[in-house]
Write a protein that holds these residues in place. Sequence first.
Motif, PDB file in Angstrom:
ATOM      1  N   ASN A 297       0.821  -1.223   0.000  1.00 27.48           N
ATOM      2  CA  ASN A 297       0.000   0.000   0.000  1.00 27.48           C
ATOM      3  C   ASN A 297       0.850   1.266   0.000  1.00 27.48           C
ATOM      4  O   ASN A 297       0.563   2.233   0.704  1.00 27.48           O
ATOM      5  CB  ASN A 297      -0.986   0.021   1.178  1.00 27.48           C
ATOM      6  CG  ASN A 297      -2.066   1.052   0.974  1.00 27.48           C
ATOM      7  OD1 ASN A 297      -2.503   1.295  -0.148  1.00 27.48           O
ATOM      8  ND2 ASN A 297      -2.493   1.696   2.054  1.00 27.48           N
TER       9      ASN A 297
ATOM     10  N   THR B 278      -5.393  -0.424  -2.654  1.00 26.63           N
ATOM     11  CA  THR B 278      -6.532   0.216  -1.984  1.00 26.63           C
ATOM     12  C   THR B 278      -7.365   1.101  -2.912  1.00 26.63           C
ATOM     13  O   THR B 278      -8.427   1.569  -2.532  1.00 26.63           O
ATOM     14  CB  THR B 278      -6.058   1.008  -0.754  1.00 26.63           C
ATOM     15  OG1 THR B 278      -4.903   1.774  -1.114  1.00 26.63           O
ATOM     16  CG2 THR B 278      -5.723   0.075   0.384  1.00 26.63           C
TER      17      THR B 278
ATOM     18  N   GLY C 181      -2.284   5.881  -1.003  1.00 24.82           N
ATOM     19  CA  GLY C 181      -2.047   4.438  -0.959  1.00 24.82           C
ATOM     20  C   GLY C 181      -1.765   3.948  -2.369  1.00 24.82           C
ATOM     21  O   GLY C 181      -1.667   4.750  -3.306  1.00 24.82           O
TER      22      GLY C 181
ATOM     23  N   GLU D  13      -0.817   4.138   4.802  1.00 26.65           N
ATOM     24  CA  GLU D  13       0.099   4.208   3.654  1.00 26.65           C
ATOM     25  C   GLU D  13       1.500   3.798   4.125  1.00 26.65           C
ATOM     26  O   GLU D  13       1.912   4.074   5.253  1.00 26.65           O
ATOM     27  CB  GLU D  13       0.067   5.636   3.082  1.00 26.65           C
ATOM     28  CG  GLU D  13       0.719   5.789   1.725  1.00 26.65           C
ATOM     29  CD  GLU D  13       2.225   5.963   1.796  1.00 26.65           C
ATOM     30  OE1 GLU D  13       2.924   5.446   0.909  1.00 26.65           O
ATOM     31  OE2 GLU D  13       2.704   6.610   2.751  1.00 26.65           O
TER      32      GLU D  13
END
Length: 276
Positions: free
Chosen positions: A116, A170, A195, A260
């Motif tokens: 991510n 994501t 992300g 993130e």
Amino acid sequence: MSEKQHVFDTFLRQDKLPHIWCPGCGNGIVINALIRAIEKTEIDPDNVVIVSGIGCSSRANGYMNFCALHTNHGRALPYATGVKMFNPKLKVIVVTGDGDCTSIGGNHFIHACRRNIDITTVVFNNNNYGMTGGQFSPTTPLGSKTKTSVYGSIDTPFDICSLAAAAGATYVARSTVYHVNMLINQIAEGINHQGFSVVEAVCDCPTLYGRLNKKGAAPDMLLGFKENAVMKAKADTMTEEELKGKIVIGNFAKRVDRKEYTAQYDSIIESAKGGH
Ligand code: SF4
């Protein structure tokens, strides 16, 4: 950019034109969408870094007037990860093809999804390896002809969006080069998303894939995208049989529940410094 200047005068490297692509190739439409998406987000162009691998689509960042890194086959994401980790303030965008991203770079792709990290990956999916002469790729549809599947491909193709969402990306979306406004909006949303974001741009390769599969010229292929596209919400109500030959477009994932990667890395460094 002055009011009189066109967005392409600013964001295309005029000295690198004409480009190498075949007439009617969808890659130009994806560049158009990417430039307009960057303009739409109003991010500082000096903070944009576009990283590519190898292939017809990976030539894209050479034509765009942003900081660019043209890397090895399949390795755009590791380079992009290094850039983002070094300076998380940068907006890092990867341009890649279906072969580059999901075959040679397939392992890097799934791991970038699970991390991510805030990188936007635009996958130009034209269902074959264009630059090397039209071999089948991981997204070549079953039964399709390519230079290395002259009787029709027998390999079940990847669905890039389902793969990305399952691996943890994501923000995941798909559009086609016919649905340009949707593509612009999806890329802009992907850039604004905190992300790992994946936008699959289904595009035409009329010279190789189109010709071998009797799909007509570039405009015919674009009309084919128009006629066969189905919005995700509608596709969810259709059977597998009904979805045969269709291109599902729209959003496949939009999650904000995961931190993130560079922010997570900063937190762990801070807590280590604090002795926690
Ligand atoms: S070979 Fe296909 S993908 Fe490559 S430039 Fe020509 S039309 Fe585009």
